[in-house]
Design a protein around this motif. Structure first.
Motif, mmCIF file in Angstrom:
data_model
loop_
_atom_site.group_PDB
_atom_site.id
_atom_site.type_symbol
_atom_site.label_atom_id
_atom_site.label_comp_id
_atom_site.label_asym_id
_atom_site.label_seq_id
_atom_site.Cartn_x
_atom_site.Cartn_y
_atom_site.Cartn_z
ATOM 1 N N UNK A 21 0.948 -1.281 0.022
ATOM 2 C CA UNK A 21 0.045 0.316 -0.328
ATOM 3 C C UNK A 21 0.860 0.955 0.015
ATOM 4 N N UNK A 22 2.118 1.473 0.637
ATOM 5 C CA UNK A 22 2.612 1.774 0.582
ATOM 6 C C UNK A 22 3.407 2.510 -0.787
ATOM 7 N N UNK A 23 3.190 2.183 -1.721
ATOM 8 C CA UNK A 23 3.799 2.486 -2.798
ATOM 9 C C UNK A 23 2.617 4.173 -3.414
ATOM 10 N N UNK A 72 10.884 12.011 1.745
ATOM 11 C CA UNK A 72 11.289 11.438 0.412
ATOM 12 C C UNK A 72 10.591 9.718 0.239
ATOM 13 N N UNK A 73 10.030 9.702 -0.751
ATOM 14 C CA UNK A 73 9.812 8.061 -1.388
ATOM 15 C C UNK A 73 11.064 7.634 -0.936
ATOM 16 N N UNK A 74 10.494 5.633 -0.270
ATOM 17 C CA UNK A 74 11.407 5.026 0.387
ATOM 18 C C UNK A 74 11.236 5.085 1.044
ATOM 19 N N UNK A 119 20.471 11.770 -1.667
ATOM 20 C CA UNK A 119 20.376 9.781 -1.941
ATOM 21 C C UNK A 119 20.186 9.582 -3.207
ATOM 22 N N UNK A 120 18.556 9.278 -2.957
ATOM 23 C CA UNK A 120 17.731 9.393 -4.220
ATOM 24 C C UNK A 120 18.159 10.398 -5.576
ATOM 25 N N UNK A 158 15.077 -1.008 -0.116
ATOM 26 C CA UNK A 158 15.225 0.211 0.580
ATOM 27 C C UNK A 158 13.975 0.666 1.002
ATOM 28 N N UNK A 159 12.650 0.626 -0.206
ATOM 29 C CA UNK A 159 12.016 0.908 0.574
ATOM 30 C C UNK A 159 11.208 -0.198 1.131
#
Length: 276
Positions: A21-23, A72-74, A119-120, A158-159
């Motif tokens: 769901x977090x995506x 930040x995503x992930x 980083x990303x 990482x996610x």
């Protein structure tokens, strides 16, 4: 996989649901105070439904997560894991301070986003794009594929581990903080950091620059109102607009959409009148 070893089968199932769901979290931008909030609620629903047994408790938990959120995503999954652990603790302990959940979530957004963005966006994406472009420039169709793989494989890993890491750390973290009496201190510090972050965002994103000038008799140069506003207090108008909006939403229960519409109409009127 050490993060999952101490979890019960039901908890592992719950966390898998939270992970998938977090995506959707960054796909739920709705503006104002609900920024990413819908995605956060959708992500945490398995946690809320598992640990809270009554409709009232579930509703209270959902409302608690309608606050502004953006990280930040992930890497933001670490916050989700930690929050999930705190929600579990809250369901078990009637004396748990629920404000600490929101405070900790808000205080971690800035620091983790600073790491995640660097980083990303600043390293991983640039390196992956550089390799992909070099392949694509030779006419190889693998350029786009290599770019996607080099970026998304580390991001996916990482996610995943950020979520389980936050949940695993959260249980021990909360227990130690309560035993030492540091939860009240953490909540206070987190609240201060959250307010500082919101204040910085207000100063950065809410802009007002007036072009209004007043002619002074006997002087060749007109008096610029903006210059005197800056001398009085830099950003005084954006601050005033933010505080008035907050007062209307918090105290007068004005719908946030009406507040946003009012600010847009006010900006148009001031622009048409040549004030800003």
């Amino acid at each position: 996989m050490k993060y999952t070893q101490n979890l019960s089968p039901d908890e592992r199932k719950m966390m898998r649901s939270v992970f998938w769901r977090s995506w959707t979290m960054n796909a739920s931008r709705t503006g104002a105070t609900q920024y990413h909030a819908l995605g956060v609620i959708y992500t945490l629903l398995p946690v809320i439904n598992k640990f809270y047994k009554t409709k009232e408790d579930r509703a209270e938990a959902i409302v608690r997560h309608t606050t502004w959120f953006n990280a930040t995503m992930h890497i933001n999954n670490f916050i989700m894991g930690l929050v999930a652990s705190m929600e579990k603790k809250n369901s078990e302990d009637p004396d748990f301070d629920t404000s600490s959940i929101t405070a900790v979530k808000a205080s971690l957004m800035g620091p983790l986003s600073g790491i995640g963005d660097s980083f990303f966006w600043g390293i991983l994406r640039v390196v992956a794009a550089g390799i992909g472009i070099s392949l694509a420039s030779t006419g190889s169709p693998l350029g786009a594929i290599v770019f996607l793989l080099l970026y998304n494989i580390p991001a996916f890993i990482i996610h995943y581990y950020a979520l389980y890491g936050g949940y695993s750390v959260g249980a021990n973290f909360i227990e130690r903080m309560y035993e030492s009496g540091g939860m009240k201190i953490l909540t206070k510090v987190s609240s201060i950091l959250g307010l500082m972050m919101m204040g910085s965002m207000t100063a950065s994103n809410v802009k007002f620059q007036t072009i209004l000038q007043v002619s002074v008799k006997g002087s060749k140069e007109a008096m610029k109102i903006q210059t005197y506003l800056d001398q009085l207090f830099i950003g005084i108008v954006p601050l005033a607009v933010t505080l008035v909006s907050f007062w209307l939403i918090r105290n007068k229960k004005v719908n946030v959409n009406w507040v946003m519409l009012g600010i847009m109409v006010l900006g148009i009127i001031l622009g048409m009148c040549g004030i800003c």
